[in-house]
Design an enzyme around this catalytic site. Structure first.
Site, PDB file in Angstrom:
ATOM      1  N   LYS A   1       6.798   1.019  -3.980  1.00 50.56           N
ATOM      2  CA  LYS A   1       6.282  -0.335  -3.814  1.00 50.56           C
ATOM      3  C   LYS A   1       7.450  -1.308  -3.677  1.00 50.56           C
ATOM      4  O   LYS A   1       8.422  -1.245  -4.440  1.00 50.56           O
ATOM      5  CB  LYS A   1       5.427  -0.730  -5.018  1.00 50.56           C
TER       6      LYS A   1
ATOM      7  N   LYS B   1      -9.497   4.749   1.966  1.00 53.73           N
ATOM      8  CA  LYS B   1      -9.781   4.582   0.536  1.00 53.73           C
ATOM      9  C   LYS B   1     -11.281   4.357   0.370  1.00 53.73           C
ATOM     10  O   LYS B   1     -11.880   3.542   1.083  1.00 53.73           O
ATOM     11  CB  LYS B   1      -9.022   3.391  -0.052  1.00 53.73           C
TER      12      LYS B   1
END
Length: 338
Positions: free
Chosen positions: A151, A247
């Site tokens: 990230k 997702k």
């Protein structure tokens, strides 16, 4: 089916350590847990309300309660697509319906959908945004994991990535800025990221502001996350992205996720299967999407201080087992993965 009953509640699951991305820090996972029961046969589903998409715990609970009478009277997953929009509410109900149907018939969801149940899976282990030395420490702990997801925000991009790569020289790497970059930032770091062996760049630009990617020849392949929710989004992604991240909380459940997977492959996109930070009950349906995916990011339970009973076993980036007692039916369930 008769005597069907739907129950829904909010649950909070603490994380074992803070999870940092460009948008902020999480210390726990707030999930919606749905149970649909019919004559002592029970199906379960879980989802994560996501503020980025305008969802709250309360709004998702309200959506599910609004369709409760319809579900209890009897709807199929396909019919549910017309009752709820894509998102967390539909995901939890959809997955509970599939679980119930499989258990009712003494089968698995995989067999109902004619999907392969993969064997041992490699999942990304996520390194949250932090100082370069802290990120290197986390990467070193997972240096033998086959896949890391890093990230980032706009700051210290290359310093952080060099630190991670030095600490984990052999791992494949996904970089995820969570929409925090501009096209100029991307152009300034793309060559260096490629030189560091980064394998995938996930949603660098904000959704809705990603036309700058059109026909841009990035050295690192780019994956649509926030820009891709359902199969209807695929036409707008052509020429901008090489991969899509599927997702369940974006598609609104397994039903649409299977459709998105099929159509993405037909249109030449590579696949990433992703998740929100949640328990193994959220991950289990996504396992069915993993066949043919180049990147799998289902480490949500790895962040839990405590997971659900019969949850996934994730060791050093490898998912080795899933129990049908958790989700998905019982036919050959214990040997389904691994």
């Amino acid at each position: 089916m008769i005597n069907k009953r739907l129950t829904v509640c909010h649950e909070h699951w603490p994380l074992r350590e803070p999870f940092r991305i460009s948008r902020g820090v999480k210390t726990g996972a707030d999930v919606i847990h749905v149970t649909i029961e019919c004559d002592q046969v029970k199906g379960e589903g879980e989802s994560v309300p996501y503020a980025r998409y305008g969802e709250t715990v309360e709004s998702v609970l309200d959506q599910i309660n609004a369709v409760l009478p319809d579900v209890e009277e009897g709807v199929s997953p396909e019919q549910l697509l017309g009752l709820l929009p894509p998102g967390a509410a539909r995901n939890a109900v959809d997955c509970a319906l599939w679980d119930l149907m499989a258990r009712w018939q003494g089968r698995t969801v995989a067999s109902l959908l004619d999907l392969d149940m993969p064997g041992e899976l490699e999942t990304a282990i996520t390194i949250g945004v932090d100082a370069p030395e802290k990120m290197a420490e986390k990467a070193a702990l997972s240096r033998s994991a086959p896949l890391l997801k890093v990230k980032l925000d706009q700051d210290n991009i290359l310093d952080r990535m060099r630190a991670v790569r030095t600490a984990a020289p052999e791992s494949r790497i996904i970089v995820d800025p969570n929409e925090s970059w501009t096209i100029d930032i991307l152009k300034s770091v793309d060559e260096d990221l490629a030189g560091l062996g980064v394998n995938l760049l996930e949603q660098p630009l904000p959704a809705g502001e990603d036309d700058a990617l059109k026909d841009y020849q990035a050295r690192v392949p780019v994956c649509a996350d926030e820009s891709c929710h359902t199969s209807h989004d695929l036409p707008s992604l052509k020429g901008k992205y090489q991969y899509v991240n599927i997702k369940l909380d974006k598609t609104g459940g397994l039903t649409e996720a299977v459709r998105l997977r099929e159509r993405a492959l037909e249109q030449g996109f590579g696949l990433m299967i992703g998740c929100m930070v949640a328990t193994s009950l959220s991950m289990a349906p996504a396992i069915l999407l993993c066949s043919g995916a180049d990147f799998i990011d289902l480490d949500g339970p790895w962040w839990m201080a405590k997971d659900r009973e019969n949850g996934l076993e994730i060791n050093n980036g490898i998912i080795r087992s899933i129990s049908g007692n958790l989700w998905g039916g019982t036919e050959k369930a214990e040997a389904a993965v691994g």
